[in-house]
Design a protein around this motif. Sequence first.
Motif, mmCIF file in Angstrom:
data_model
loop_
_atom_site.group_PDB
_atom_site.id
_atom_site.type_symbol
_atom_site.label_atom_id
_atom_site.label_comp_id
_atom_site.label_asym_id
_atom_site.label_seq_id
_atom_site.Cartn_x
_atom_site.Cartn_y
_atom_site.Cartn_z
ATOM 1 N N MET A 1 20.222 -95.215 -26.195
ATOM 2 C CA MET A 1 20.560 -93.206 -25.836
ATOM 3 C C MET A 1 21.972 -92.479 -27.060
ATOM 4 O O MET A 1 22.258 -92.765 -25.647
ATOM 5 C CB MET A 1 19.568 -92.743 -24.902
ATOM 6 N N LEU A 2 21.687 -91.712 -27.252
ATOM 7 C CA LEU A 2 22.912 -91.206 -27.001
ATOM 8 C C LEU A 2 22.924 -89.984 -26.152
ATOM 9 O O LEU A 2 22.198 -89.783 -25.225
ATOM 10 C CB LEU A 2 22.419 -89.256 -27.912
ATOM 11 N N LYS A 3 24.415 -90.007 -25.201
ATOM 12 C CA LYS A 3 24.912 -89.269 -24.396
ATOM 13 C C LYS A 3 24.754 -87.810 -24.747
ATOM 14 O O LYS A 3 24.738 -87.739 -25.807
ATOM 15 C CB LYS A 3 26.311 -89.828 -23.761
ATOM 16 N N VAL A 4 24.969 -86.819 -23.980
ATOM 17 C CA VAL A 4 25.247 -85.514 -24.169
ATOM 18 C C VAL A 4 26.047 -85.106 -24.855
ATOM 19 O O VAL A 4 26.166 -84.346 -25.072
ATOM 20 C CB VAL A 4 25.342 -84.703 -23.094
ATOM 21 N N GLN A 5 27.230 -85.779 -24.411
ATOM 22 C CA GLN A 5 28.511 -85.259 -25.193
ATOM 23 C C GLN A 5 28.562 -86.231 -26.435
ATOM 24 O O GLN A 5 29.032 -85.046 -27.275
ATOM 25 C CB GLN A 5 29.952 -86.063 -24.481
ATOM 26 N N GLU A 6 28.127 -87.005 -26.929
ATOM 27 C CA GLU A 6 27.726 -87.067 -28.244
ATOM 28 C C GLU A 6 27.290 -86.391 -29.290
ATOM 29 O O GLU A 6 27.304 -85.597 -29.922
ATOM 30 C CB GLU A 6 26.932 -88.409 -27.734
ATOM 31 N N ILE A 7 25.772 -85.941 -28.741
ATOM 32 C CA ILE A 7 24.736 -84.642 -28.695
ATOM 33 C C ILE A 7 25.437 -83.748 -29.286
ATOM 34 O O ILE A 7 25.667 -82.775 -30.203
ATOM 35 C CB ILE A 7 23.653 -84.689 -27.999
ATOM 36 N N ARG A 8 26.294 -83.331 -28.346
ATOM 37 C CA ARG A 8 27.283 -81.724 -28.134
ATOM 38 C C ARG A 8 28.114 -82.286 -29.695
ATOM 39 O O ARG A 8 28.187 -81.274 -30.676
ATOM 40 C CB ARG A 8 28.256 -81.452 -27.259
ATOM 41 N N GLU A 9 29.142 -83.549 -29.763
ATOM 42 C CA GLU A 9 29.923 -83.387 -30.530
ATOM 43 C C GLU A 9 28.974 -83.522 -32.514
ATOM 44 O O GLU A 9 29.315 -82.758 -33.058
ATOM 45 C CB GLU A 9 30.436 -85.047 -31.097
ATOM 46 N N LEU A 10 27.941 -83.997 -31.811
ATOM 47 C CA LEU A 10 26.401 -84.521 -33.687
ATOM 48 C C LEU A 10 26.070 -82.249 -33.566
ATOM 49 O O LEU A 10 25.889 -81.856 -35.225
ATOM 50 C CB LEU A 10 25.699 -85.205 -33.117
ATOM 51 N N ILE A 11 25.952 -81.737 -32.600
ATOM 52 C CA ILE A 11 26.204 -80.538 -32.906
ATOM 53 C C ILE A 11 26.923 -79.734 -33.505
ATOM 54 O O ILE A 11 26.753 -78.863 -34.579
ATOM 55 C CB ILE A 11 25.008 -79.829 -31.660
ATOM 56 N N LYS A 12 27.978 -79.850 -33.130
ATOM 57 C CA LYS A 12 29.208 -78.583 -33.620
ATOM 58 C C LYS A 12 29.504 -79.815 -35.454
ATOM 59 O O LYS A 12 30.125 -78.299 -36.230
ATOM 60 C CB LYS A 12 30.709 -79.418 -32.271
#
Length: 167
Positions: A1-12
């Motif tokens: 599962m992705l971590k919140v920080q990884e999801i934020r980086e993907l969004i950026k």
Amino acid sequence: MLKVQEIRELIKLIDQSSIDEFTYEADGTSVTMKKSSDNPVTAENAKPAETIERSTETVKSAEPEIHAEQKEDSILTEKTAADTQADFDHEIVSPMVGTFYAKPNPESDTYVQQGSKVEKDTVVCIVEAMKLFNEIEAETNGEITEILADDGELVEYGQPLFRVKTK
């Protein structure tokens, strides 16, 4: 599962790229991200599938599909956005990254509710950052028309928390 920080980086990364849609699947979990665009997709401006390669991963965007339902949804979204814009003149934004609290402590009532009258020095919420509880003031006179954050929610710098119809 992705971590919140990884999801934020993907969004950026996706926000800065020309990718319109992104899906990530791992261990039976799927994360899908779609960009909204101001231009409706038509046969003339539809883009072919694009590919971006980073190290060993390949990220592909799906070719845009055209559906009558999507057009209706975008029209409804545009109308809703226009209606919402008419309901407020000012947004109270988070001055920092932290946790949003709508009340001073769990047993108390919320600082403000939809329809509450506020003045420049009225405390509307608390944003906790690094164990410091920062009171956020309205900075304008008016009426709260919309509360955009939930109690206990993580908020980003500059994220709108409240919408205010000024006097």
